[in-house]
Every structure is written in C-alpha cells, then in structure tokens.
Design an enzyme around this catalytic site. Sequence first.
Site, PDB file in Angstrom:
ATOM      1  N   GLU A  12      42.556  44.710  46.489  1.00 41.70           N
ATOM      2  CA  GLU A  12      42.998  44.588  47.888  1.00 41.70           C
ATOM      3  C   GLU A  12      43.736  45.855  48.324  1.00 41.70           C
ATOM      4  O   GLU A  12      44.979  45.896  48.416  1.00 41.70           O
ATOM      5  CB  GLU A  12      43.892  43.341  48.014  1.00 41.70           C
ATOM      6  CG  GLU A  12      44.301  42.962  49.418  1.00 41.70           C
ATOM      7  CD  GLU A  12      43.169  42.390  50.263  1.00 41.70           C
ATOM      8  OE1 GLU A  12      41.998  42.576  49.916  1.00 41.70           O
ATOM      9  OE2 GLU A  12      43.470  41.779  51.298  1.00 41.70           O
ATOM     10  N   GLU A  23      35.458  31.982  55.654  1.00 38.52           N
ATOM     11  CA  GLU A  23      35.749  32.546  56.973  1.00 38.52           C
ATOM     12  C   GLU A  23      34.808  33.731  57.185  1.00 38.52           C
ATOM     13  O   GLU A  23      34.787  34.651  56.361  1.00 38.52           O
ATOM     14  CB  GLU A  23      37.201  33.024  57.042  1.00 38.52           C
ATOM     15  CG  GLU A  23      38.213  31.895  57.043  1.00 38.52           C
ATOM     16  CD  GLU A  23      39.650  32.393  57.103  1.00 38.52           C
ATOM     17  OE1 GLU A  23      40.455  31.789  57.804  1.00 38.52           O
ATOM     18  OE2 GLU A  23      39.973  33.389  56.418  1.00 38.52           O
ATOM     19  N   ASN A  71      39.490  30.807  46.674  1.00 31.75           N
ATOM     20  CA  ASN A  71      39.587  30.704  45.209  1.00 31.75           C
ATOM     21  C   ASN A  71      40.010  29.299  44.800  1.00 31.75           C
ATOM     22  O   ASN A  71      41.013  28.805  45.338  1.00 31.75           O
ATOM     23  CB  ASN A  71      40.638  31.732  44.748  1.00 31.75           C
ATOM     24  CG  ASN A  71      40.734  31.844  43.257  1.00 31.75           C
ATOM     25  OD1 ASN A  71      39.857  31.393  42.528  1.00 31.75           O
ATOM     26  ND2 ASN A  71      41.822  32.424  42.782  1.00 31.75           N
ATOM     27  N   ASN A 130      45.044  32.039  56.199  1.00 32.02           N
ATOM     28  CA  ASN A 130      46.261  32.672  55.691  1.00 32.02           C
ATOM     29  C   ASN A 130      47.288  32.885  56.802  1.00 32.02           C
ATOM     30  O   ASN A 130      48.487  32.835  56.555  1.00 32.02           O
ATOM     31  CB  ASN A 130      45.939  34.000  55.001  1.00 32.02           C
ATOM     32  CG  ASN A 130      45.304  33.748  53.642  1.00 32.02           C
ATOM     33  OD1 ASN A 130      45.468  32.673  53.068  1.00 32.02           O
ATOM     34  ND2 ASN A 130      44.560  34.720  53.132  1.00 32.02           N
ATOM     35  N   HIS A 149      35.059  35.806  53.857  1.00 32.68           N
ATOM     36  CA  HIS A 149      36.244  35.453  53.067  1.00 32.68           C
ATOM     37  C   HIS A 149      36.037  34.122  52.351  1.00 32.68           C
ATOM     38  O   HIS A 149      36.165  33.046  52.937  1.00 32.68           O
ATOM     39  CB  HIS A 149      37.469  35.393  53.995  1.00 32.68           C
ATOM     40  CG  HIS A 149      38.753  35.150  53.271  1.00 32.68           C
ATOM     41  ND1 HIS A 149      39.848  34.563  53.852  1.00 32.68           N
ATOM     42  CD2 HIS A 149      39.120  35.421  52.000  1.00 32.68           C
ATOM     43  CE1 HIS A 149      40.831  34.481  52.969  1.00 32.68           C
ATOM     44  NE2 HIS A 149      40.404  34.991  51.844  1.00 32.68           N
ATOM     45  N   SER A 169      41.359  39.365  51.852  1.00 39.93           N
ATOM     46  CA  SER A 169      42.070  38.197  52.383  1.00 39.93           C
ATOM     47  C   SER A 169      43.107  38.587  53.428  1.00 39.93           C
ATOM     48  O   SER A 169      43.635  37.711  54.105  1.00 39.93           O
ATOM     49  CB  SER A 169      42.722  37.391  51.255  1.00 39.93           C
ATOM     50  OG  SER A 169      43.058  38.187  50.175  1.00 39.93           O
TER      51      SER A 169
HETATM   52  P1  NAD Z   1      40.428  41.119  40.706  1.00 40.98           P
HETATM   53  O1  NAD Z   1      41.555  42.029  40.433  1.00 40.98           O
HETATM   54  O2  NAD Z   1      40.270  39.902  39.866  1.00 40.98           O
HETATM   55  O3  NAD Z   1      39.048  41.917  40.639  1.00 40.98           O
HETATM   56  C1  NAD Z   1      38.828  43.130  41.290  1.00 40.98           C
HETATM   57  C2  NAD Z   1      37.762  43.891  40.514  1.00 40.98           C
HETATM   58  O4  NAD Z   1      37.381  45.015  41.285  1.00 40.98           O
HETATM   59  C3  NAD Z   1      38.238  44.424  39.163  1.00 40.98           C
HETATM   60  O5  NAD Z   1      37.345  44.004  38.150  1.00 40.98           O
HETATM   61  C4  NAD Z   1      38.239  45.935  39.320  1.00 40.98           C
HETATM   62  O6  NAD Z   1      37.855  46.599  38.135  1.00 40.98           O
HETATM   63  C5  NAD Z   1      37.198  46.127  40.401  1.00 40.98           C
HETATM   64  N1  NAD Z   1      37.357  47.341  41.182  1.00 40.98           N
HETATM   65  C6  NAD Z   1      38.497  47.872  41.649  1.00 40.98           C
HETATM   66  N2  NAD Z   1      38.209  48.969  42.384  1.00 40.98           N
HETATM   67  C7  NAD Z   1      36.870  49.126  42.361  1.00 40.98           C
HETATM   68  C8  NAD Z   1      35.962  50.041  42.956  1.00 40.98           C
HETATM   69  N3  NAD Z   1      36.405  51.029  43.707  1.00 40.98           N
HETATM   70  N4  NAD Z   1      34.650  49.884  42.734  1.00 40.98           N
HETATM   71  C9  NAD Z   1      34.197  48.880  41.980  1.00 40.98           C
HETATM   72  N5  NAD Z   1      35.002  47.966  41.401  1.00 40.98           N
HETATM   73  C10 NAD Z   1      36.321  48.087  41.594  1.00 40.98           C
HETATM   74  O7  NAD Z   1      40.573  40.745  42.247  1.00 40.98           O
HETATM   75  P2  NAD Z   1      40.108  39.412  42.999  1.00 40.98           P
HETATM   76  O8  NAD Z   1      41.188  38.406  42.907  1.00 40.98           O
HETATM   77  O9  NAD Z   1      38.735  39.049  42.579  1.00 40.98           O
HETATM   78  O10 NAD Z   1      40.102  39.920  44.515  1.00 40.98           O
HETATM   79  C11 NAD Z   1      39.075  40.697  45.034  1.00 40.98           C
HETATM   80  C12 NAD Z   1      39.124  40.679  46.557  1.00 40.98           C
HETATM   81  O11 NAD Z   1      39.044  39.333  47.018  1.00 40.98           O
HETATM   82  C13 NAD Z   1      40.416  41.223  47.147  1.00 40.98           C
HETATM   83  O12 NAD Z   1      40.130  41.868  48.346  1.00 40.98           O
HETATM   84  C14 NAD Z   1      41.251  39.972  47.415  1.00 40.98           C
HETATM   85  O13 NAD Z   1      42.192  40.141  48.442  1.00 40.98           O
HETATM   86  C15 NAD Z   1      40.166  39.020  47.830  1.00 40.98           C
HETATM   87  N6  NAD Z   1      40.490  37.590  47.635  1.00 40.98           N
HETATM   88  C16 NAD Z   1      41.150  37.177  46.515  1.00 40.98           C
HETATM   89  C17 NAD Z   1      41.426  35.835  46.350  1.00 40.98           C
HETATM   90  C18 NAD Z   1      42.137  35.328  45.125  1.00 40.98           C
HETATM   91  O14 NAD Z   1      42.692  34.231  45.152  1.00 40.98           O
HETATM   92  N7  NAD Z   1      42.125  36.071  44.037  1.00 40.98           N
HETATM   93  C19 NAD Z   1      41.014  34.908  47.328  1.00 40.98           C
HETATM   94  C20 NAD Z   1      40.314  35.364  48.438  1.00 40.98           C
HETATM   95  C21 NAD Z   1      40.060  36.710  48.589  1.00 40.98           C
END
Ligand code: NAD
Length: 730
Positions: A417, A477, A468, A515, A465, A444
Amino acid sequence: MTPGTAGISPLPAVESAFTLSWPESDIALLTFDLPGKGANVLSRSVLAELKENLAALHERKGVAGLIIKSGKPGTFIAGADLREFVVQLHAPKDQVVALCTTGQSLFGMLSKTPFVTVAAIDGICVGGGAELACWCDRRIVSCHPKTEIGFPEVKLGLYPGWGGTVRAPRIAGLANALEMITSGEPIDSKAAVLMGLASDRVRPDDLLRAAVRMIRDEQRSGAYVRDRKRWSGPLATEPTELGFLGATVSAVIQQETKGNYPAPSAALELMLETCSLDAPAALAREATGMAELFGTPVNAALIHVFFLTDRNKRDTGLDRKDVTPAVIRSVGVVGAGIMGQGIAAANLKTEIHVAIADAAEDALTLGARGVLEEASFDRKLKGPDAQRALRLGPLLTVSHSEAEIVACDLVVEAIVENAEAKKGLYARLEPQLRPQAILASNTSTIPITKLAEGLARPEQFCGLHFFNPVRRMKLVEVIRGKVTSDETIAAAVAYAKRLGKLPIVINDCPGFLVNRLLFPYMNEALQLLGEGASMKEVDRASLAFGMPLGPIALYDLVGLDTALFAGRVMWEAHPDRVLLSPILPAMVKAGRLGQKTGNGFFSYQNKKKKAQPDPEADAIALSYVKNGTKFTLEQLTHRLFLPMLLEATRVLQEKIVRDVRDVDLGLIFGLGFPPFKGGLLFWADTLGAGKIVEMLKPLEGLGERFHAPPLLVEMAKTGQKFYGLEMKSV
Ligand code: NAD
C-alpha cells in the site's frame, strides 16, 4: 388500434406456468416453466394454476401417476414469490394463518390423489419448492452438481409454513429435518438420498424415465399408500431423543445467532412439540406459529437484505443500458501476498485463467502454492482436494517475467500500500498491455484518481477493492476514478459477479465507502477508551448491537499499524471532524501491532490464540484517560454507531454511491453489519431522522463529528426517510 376492435382493449394472453403432457398414456407430467422468468417461483397465480391442474387430474379416471418437473435448467423451484410476501408484511395474524393453511391444503392435494405423485428434481429446490416436493409421495434427484434441497426460510426470519416442518421430519427423520430447517443450509443430492428425503439419484437425462419406473414400482408394491398413512400420524420419538436433540440443536443455534434471530429457535420448539401430534394438528400449529414470526422487525429486515442482494444481481453498475460489458477471459494478479493469493484463487475457482507475479521470488513461490491450496480447498476434507488441484493447476501461470501478466484482459494490482510503488509498477506495465486491457488496483485507501495520474489510458483504470479474506467476503467495491469510463466499470462489475461477488460502484473518495464508514466507528472506540470506558465495555456494546466483532478486537485483526496509516489518510481528508487518538500510535510504538505480533489491545499468546485482556495494553490506554466517565450501554451504542451513520449521510450528500441500498449492502457484506437490522440506513429509517437529530443533541459538544449534516437536518424537518432519497443523478 386494430380495425374492428374499436373501444375494446384485448386482454393480454396469460401464458401458463404449467404444461401438462403424457409421457405414457396413464402417467401425467406437469412441467413448471414460469414464462419470462429465469427461475420458477411460487406466486399466487402459479399456485392457483397448480390447484386447477391437480383438481382436474384428481377427477380423471385411469391415471397411474403424476410427475412434477421443471422446465428451467438449473432450477426446480426457487421458493415462494417474495414480492408478494412483502406486500403482506403488515397483514393481521389471522390472514397469515390463512395464507399458510391455504398453501398446506393445496400442496396436501399431492398426498391425497388416487395415484402416485413424484417430484423429479434437477437443480435448486428450495423454500416453498422443497415443501411442494415433500408433499409428493416420492422425490427423485438428479446428480447434477447444482441440485440441492433446502429450507432457507430462517434466513428470512421465518420457518417453512406450507407443511415443511411437518413433512420433512416424518420423511427424513427429526434430527435431519431439524438440522436443515434450523440452519437454513441446503443439502446436495447425495445427502438427500442418504437421509431418505429422496428415493433415487440419477443422471439428469434419466430423471423422467426413473420417475416413470418409480410410479410403476409404487403401483405394484403400494408402499406409497402405507407411507401416506404413516406420515399423517405422529412421529415415534423417545423422550430422551427429544431431550438430546433439543439441547444440542439449541446450543448450535445460540452459537450461530447469538440470540438475535428468533426463527431457528422457534422452528426447533415447534418441531419438538409437533412431532408427537397427528399431521393435521401439527400443520395447524405450524400456521399459528408462523403468524408470530411474520412481519416482525427481524423478518422485515431480512427480507430487505434479500432484496438488496437480488437488486445487486440485476444491477449492471451503470444507470445507462447501452453498454455491453467486455468479457474478461484472463486475469493477471501482481502481488502474491494475502490479497493477491485470495484474488487469484477466486479466479481459479471460477475457472478463469490467471497469471500471478511478485517482485520477491520467494513470495511468488509461496503465493502460488497458497493460491492452489485455497482454490482446491474442500470443506468436507478441511484441506485441499488433490483432484481439484490437478484440474485447476493448468489454469494458473506463475509469471517470473510479467510477460504473461501483460497479455491478460485484466490486470489486478495487489502490491504494497504505497502510491509511489503502485505508480512505478503501472508506468512499467501499462505500455505493454493490450489496447483494450483494464488495469485495476486493490488499494484500500489511496484515491484511484491519484493513482491514475501519469497513466496514458486512465479511463481504463479503476479500483477493484476485494475484502479480506476474499474467500468469505462477498463485497467488492468497484471504484470509479475521475475519468474511468463506463465500459471499464461495466466490465469490472460483470467480472466481479462472475466470481460470485456482490460489486457496488463507488465514486472515488478517501476510504471509498466501507472504510470511510468504518473509520468514524473505530476511531470513536478509541475516543471512548480515552474518556474512561474499558476495552471490554466498548466491544460488548458493539456485540450487543449485533456486530460480529467489537471495534477493539477488530483493530487487532486489521493490524494497528495498518489502522494508524488509514487513520492518517482519513484525518488528512477531513481534519475538521477527525480527532486522532494518541492511544493507537502509543500501541504501535510499543510494538503491539495486533494478532500478527501476538499482542495488540489484547494478548493472543495462548494455545487457541484467543483474545485475553493484557495489563500492559490496559496500562498504555489508561495513561491517556482524561476523565473516568461511566457510560451506559445506550450511551456507548450512540457514540459508536451515530458517527458511522452521520458519515453515511455525508456519503449520500456527496453522491459517493449510486443508490442508498449500496450503503447497506456494502456494510452488511463488507463489514458484517448485522443483517437482522437490515443495514445502517434501514435501521436509521426505523428510528426516523427526527429521533436521530434528538439523539445527537447531548453529543454536539464533542465536536463537528457529532453535528448533523444538512441532509439529515432537512430530513428531520420533512420526515423524509433514507429509503426514498433520489440518488440517480450520479
Ligand atoms: P502483502 O504485504 O500481503 O502482499 C504484498 C505483496 O506485494 C508482497 O508479496 C510483495 O512482495 C509484493 N510487492 C511489493 N511491491 C511489489 C512490486 N513493486 N511489484 C510486485 N510485487 C510487489 O499485502 P496485502 O495485504 O495482500 O495487500 C495488498 C494490497 O491490497 C494493498 O494495496 C492493500 O492496501 C490492499 N488490501 C489489503 C487488505 C488486507 O486486509 N490485507 C484488504 C483489502 C485491500
């Protein structure tokens, strides 16, 4: 006007829902195929037509049997017509009783005919459809994976009222019927045969032949006549069995409903009582009991939720009708973390080709394994199903060079993020994408319009969106940036639906919808701690309202660092009404990030990782308490939920959503807002804007966040409800 018919408007030709045919000279086949509808539902006119057909067949000589089947692929009968139910929600009790007894005696005709009756079930058979099938002498099910039988009435705050609570236990046994009716969960065709609800399971194309065979067998043996007699009497049940069933089923119901949904307990009580009665007496009790549930606030709220989802199924995400959504055939997911894995698995489960990439090689290897395990997860095995994994495996590409990603119809970015990281990725990928490809972000918090800066084709970019865990959360969304095109929105909405999700289209703003509404509630929980409320008191107030988790426990689940980041985004957007608590940064500073680090507001350092009070966390929170106020449950409830409601009012004012219904759908399916309250705005309408403004008065001194927005003030003056606000101008 047609010549010769001046002044007379011709009656519209009423198409029949049932077609009578004769597969053999003495075997009748009634095919139910509701004209112009995707599924068969039991409306008043359909029931009248069924009655006519049954009465005519009853009088006819030489009939050996009747088969009832559906003409709709994938559905036998989807239940009663709920639109007709809604109109009668305020009907007096005797009218509700009459509604039940009329249905019972109509379906009862199926067990009084001078011939054998068989329901030939291929596809979904639920609600009133399952009751109709239960009144037949025999049921044959097809082995099609879509075939299922269920009584979902408790999910609408009711129980079966056309004989289901009487017939099902007599046919399939009390324990089986109790489980089906009190849980509302359907069973598949195999389970239906195992529990004796169905007598045979055959291939869909053999269903008719099998039904004919069954009629001949029954004629010969006369077994159906003996069963008719048996099923019209009481059910032989030992008092010890009744006691055991009562205790175990009631414990399960309490765990599932937390006492907020009365229908399952009412069904249990009814069925334990009526199993020892003759069927006619049991049916009469079923009807009078139904009148107690019908039209209650919980029933009205749950029917409302049903219509929220029903509307969503038909909504294309656009108000115009001339856009045909492009079909997404292949999806690239960048980021193989928690969300990337969930999104990729959802695609695999729908058998959509998916390629996954990640900047970190080990994250990609682990992530790809996670995707396959998730996509092939089997509920019964409680683990991955090897056969399924083998079948789905070829649809997943592990992309080391991103070459497979850029060839996809849709690319979903789910990386860290961080706006700069995301924009850097887009700058590299976008020039390589196909001209029509859609790029979407799972962010998010970061505004979509901001992420679109620098894109060559920002109209083909939107937010997608997912929540999780993706497996469980049905909401998606779809966020429209300033220049996102209708074509992009339509394709994204249709795609999310293909994954089995409930997409809502949101205009870009910080926090989007869910959110944005969650934040004021979560933040107010911290304000309450600062004023002397305990963590337990705050969470208890939220649970008592019906939320699945208290806000303090939710902080621990989301991660306190993530919440802190999101809080800053909201504060930057609305500094006038966002008052940040010092407790959250103090917890983060102490390394207490929530469940992921084993402690946050609570401690999780025990075998079952259950939340336990932690004196260290209490001490941090206490060090910020300004005054030791004592709060009542009502005060806590107002403090937590009114800020959420006021923010929802601002969201409507700003036209962030297209329809008020999207707010309630979003909160129920994205946040777990209690369905028995019908959603935030539905609940607010039960109070009325005038009462809400009154409730806000003692809280006004707390600052801008408790000041009624102009829309609410206006609504209080005019008596306007949220449902009824015209939103279509978006
Ligand atoms: P995470 O940290 O579990 O996974 C992110 C992955 O992206 C990692 O494996 C990392 O190695 C990879 N990464 C980072 N930079 C990169 C790049 N430049 N190119 C390719 N890969 C790259 O994160 P997450 O929880 O899966 O969240 C991912 C996105 O989803 C974020 O934008 C977050 O805000 C959004 N989101 C998260 C949740 C949640 O509850 N975790 C819910 C909704 C949305």
